[in-house]
Design an enzyme around this catalytic site. Structure first.
Site, mmCIF file in Angstrom:
data_model
loop_
_atom_site.group_PDB
_atom_site.id
_atom_site.type_symbol
_atom_site.label_atom_id
_atom_site.label_comp_id
_atom_site.label_asym_id
_atom_site.label_seq_id
_atom_site.Cartn_x
_atom_site.Cartn_y
_atom_site.Cartn_z
ATOM 1 N N THR A 10 1.048 -1.155 -0.274
ATOM 2 C CA THR A 10 -0.017 0.019 0.108
ATOM 3 C C THR A 10 0.942 1.255 0.140
ATOM 4 O O THR A 10 2.115 1.278 0.518
ATOM 5 C CB THR A 10 -0.857 -0.184 1.318
ATOM 6 O OG1 THR A 10 -0.025 0.054 2.459
ATOM 7 C CG2 THR A 10 -1.717 -1.159 1.473
ATOM 8 N N TRP A 18 -19.873 14.951 11.288
ATOM 9 C CA TRP A 18 -18.836 14.767 10.271
ATOM 10 C C TRP A 18 -18.754 15.868 9.189
ATOM 11 O O TRP A 18 -19.921 16.099 8.449
ATOM 12 C CB TRP A 18 -18.722 13.449 9.894
ATOM 13 C CG TRP A 18 -18.175 12.282 10.702
ATOM 14 C CD1 TRP A 18 -17.613 12.378 11.869
ATOM 15 C CD2 TRP A 18 -18.081 11.045 10.622
ATOM 16 N NE1 TRP A 18 -17.085 11.484 12.528
ATOM 17 C CE2 TRP A 18 -17.176 10.357 11.527
ATOM 18 C CE3 TRP A 18 -18.250 9.992 9.418
ATOM 19 C CZ2 TRP A 18 -17.106 8.977 11.729
ATOM 20 C CZ3 TRP A 18 -17.991 8.855 9.454
ATOM 21 C CH2 TRP A 18 -17.509 8.080 10.702
ATOM 22 N N GLU A 60 -5.473 -3.349 -1.896
ATOM 23 C CA GLU A 60 -6.076 -4.541 -1.050
ATOM 24 C C GLU A 60 -7.274 -5.078 -1.826
ATOM 25 O O GLU A 60 -7.661 -6.202 -1.600
ATOM 26 C CB GLU A 60 -6.664 -4.272 0.288
ATOM 27 C CG GLU A 60 -5.155 -3.845 1.093
ATOM 28 C CD GLU A 60 -5.157 -2.195 1.293
ATOM 29 O OE1 GLU A 60 -5.267 -1.697 0.211
ATOM 30 O OE2 GLU A 60 -4.914 -1.937 2.149
ATOM 31 N N LYS A 102 -14.135 16.236 12.256
ATOM 32 C CA LYS A 102 -15.169 15.803 13.281
ATOM 33 C C LYS A 102 -15.129 17.235 14.119
ATOM 34 O O LYS A 102 -14.449 17.433 14.737
ATOM 35 C CB LYS A 102 -14.591 14.781 14.389
ATOM 36 C CG LYS A 102 -14.397 13.477 13.686
ATOM 37 C CD LYS A 102 -13.300 12.789 13.849
ATOM 38 C CE LYS A 102 -13.264 11.314 12.982
ATOM 39 N NZ LYS A 102 -11.895 11.204 12.555
#
Ligand code: ADP
Length: 551
Positions: A189, A446, A334, A441
């Site tokens: 990654t 959010w 992934e 946040k």
């Protein structure tokens, strides 16, 4: 009532990349593989490549590569890299493509973590390798891939020459029997949100993923296409496109080390009659500007796959205006990486098309998706409102990482936690709201940094914008915009102007506390906004400071 199990009577055919090799040998002999090199265009065909792939497998055996050994590549998108894509997994070893945009300490970590045994390196990348010498003891053999005369730099270990080694081997190779669960390739990654971790693809996952990529409603690459993957061969295997091209028999056009140069890409695409492009948004932002300035066009291109980060509306519209149709896709290393594709369903009203093309689209056949509440872990409805973490499962989704890192990435019931936050509409269109680590946040609610970025990037004087949440005494976090003005507006755009522009585009409480102008948004090794760097260098919010002082 119990149903008696009866076995099907179909063959247990092992799904492996050897099948793709078989196809390029038998069916696609005449198809061209073109590479832009320093000295000009290099042209070959699958027919000429196959004996070289056989010779290369002979070389690997000769230098002691055994099944399961990791063979690293430090290379651009070019024909030799493609030869390695076939020879390494088909002889039973594991192709480990190294990200050439990483810092030396990351490369060192990755090579040691993967315990690579052999390293194939493009001559022009030797300067990248130099600082690693002495620190990567697992590498026993270096093979130099030179353009022109091979010449290793001073202070480098002894290196074998790719072409000399190939010339000494036989044109046929006794390919071993491969079991489909064997590892075929490995990619780390890019470490946008943490340390790089090794994802290990199997022959089976690569085979099924290839079929998925080819599916008409997915990326839909066909034999008639001429593919130019700008996305590097180290970035999730160039999104699976090299194998898909081999399976379908598409012509392949590699940009070599010129992938960041819009003019080169346009020229190459014109000369090689490219129909299919793939790359991250930053590449297309550069290309669209170049097309607008130069007046050049690419009328033969029918698909521009764009993924890796969300496609800003302004980019989709600019590309539409120069006749290039972006196909937006979502995925991650992934997920091999194809996760979802924004194809608009038949019967969609024309006025809804652009909005739906800008979503991350619908999940690819073969993959299942769900969104879950971050605290309770409960599955959330597909109502286009509720948002939670995306979890996926399927035959080309990782179940773990090399060396067992991060065992919690898999839920107890076997779904992969992506770390992406999204809502899903009743029709199944995914809308990524943010990454769990980037979402802002504010006062218990959010704010999507991605949506705010897109809104800012729609401003005509702004070319790029990244939004991060910075600590705030009262609200916990508040959004701060880092905006890059278009060159002609540098110094001529104000914070107030941007805030005014946003007023009717986002909720009031989403309005950024500050807009800071910068020359360039820092990028990760695969061209994404590097918010870690922005956060690390950010000065505190002014209002937040006052609040703090008042406390
Ligand atoms: P890294 O996770 O290290 O950045 P990847 O290249 O595997 O490396 O990145 C995968 C991530 O990129 C996804 O989890 C998602 O956050 C982001 N991403 C990929 N495609 C898209 C897209 N079309 N829209 C929004 N985000 C995307």
């Amino acid at each position: 009532m119990e149903v008696a199990a009866v076995e099907g009577l179909m063959q247990d055919y092992e799904l492996s990349l050897q099948h793709v090799l078989w196809r390029i040998e038998r069916l696609h002999q005449k198809k061209e593989v073109v590479t832009k090199r320093d000295e000009g265009i290099h042209r070959t065909t699958y027919g000429e490549m196959v004996p070289r792939i056989n010779r290369l497998a002979g070389v690997l055996k000769q230098i002691g590569v055994k099944p399961g050994d990791r063979v690293a590549t430090l290379a651009w998108n070019n024909n030799r890299h493609l030869e390695l894509y076939y020879a390494v997994p088909c002889m039973g070893a594991v192709l480990h493509t190294l990200n050439l945009r990483l810092f030396p300490q990351h490369l060192e970590f990755i090579i040691n973590d993967a315990e690579d045994k052999v390293l194939f390196v493009d001559q022009s990348l030797l300067p990248l390798l130099k600082p690693l010498i002495g620190k990567i003891p697992s590498i026993k053999t270096y093979v130099l891939m030179a353009e022109g005369n091979p010449a290793a730099a001073d202070g480098m270990p002894a290196m074998l020459d790719y072409e000399t080694m190939l010339a000494a081997e036989s044109e046929s190779y006794p390919w071993p029997k491969i079991s489909e669960r064997m590892a075929a390739a490995m990619c780390y990654t890019s470490g946008t949100t943490g340390n790089p971790k090794g994802v290990v693809y199997s022959h089976r996952s690569q085979f099924i993923h290839t079929m998925g990529v080819l599916q008409g409603d997915n990326l839909g690459l066909t034999e008639a296409d001429s593919l130019l993957p700008v996305v590097p061969m180290f970035h999730a295997n160039s999104w699976g496109l090299p194998y898909a091209a081999g399976m379908a028999g598409a012509k392949v056009v590699f940009p070599g080390r010129f992938s960041a140069d819009a003019k080169s890409i346009v020229e190459l695409a014109q000369e090689e009659e490219v129909t299919f492009l793939a790359g991250v948004p930053t590449v297309w932002i550069g290309l669209a500007s170049y097309l607008k300035e130069s007046g050049q066009r690419l009328p033969k291109v029918r698909t521009v796959v764009c993924g890796g980060s969300a496609v800003p509306r302004s980019l989709m519209e600019t590309m539409d205006s120069v006749g290039l149709r972006i196909l937006h896709a979502w995925g991650m290393t992934e997920t091999s990486p194809l996760g979802s594709v924004a194809r608009v369903a038949a019967g969609t009203r024309e006025e809804d098309e652009l909005r739906l093309r800008l979503t991350q689209g619908r999940v690819a056949p073969g993959v299942e998706i769900r969104i879950t509440d971050p605290t309770s872990g409960e599955e959330l409805p597909w109502d286009g409102v509720a948002f939670g973490e995306i979890q996926v499962r399927g035959p080309w989704i990782a179940r773990g990482y090399h060396n067992g890192y991060d065992p919690d990435k898999l839920t107890e019931d076997g779904w992969f936690r992506t770390g992406d936050v999204a809502k899903i509409s009743p029709e199944g269109y995914i809308q990524i709201v943010d990454r769990t680590k980037d979402v802002i946040k504010s006062g218990g609610e959010w704010i999507s940094s991605v949506e705010l970025e897109n809104a800012v990037m729609a401003h005509p004087k702004i070319i790029e914008a990244a939004v991060i949440g910075l600590p705030h005494a009262k609200w916990d976090e508040r959004p701060v915009v880092y905006a890059v003005p278009r060159p002609e507006f540098k110094g001529q755009v104000t914070e107030e102007e941007i805030k005014d522009f946003l007023k009717d585009k986002v909720a009031r409480w989403w309005l950024p506390d500050e807009v800071r102008f910068i020359d360039e948004v820092p990028k990760t090794s695969v061209g994404k906004f590097d918010k870690k760097v922005l956060r690390a260098n950010a000065t505190p919010i002014k209002e937040g400071m006052k609040q703090e002082a008042r406390k």
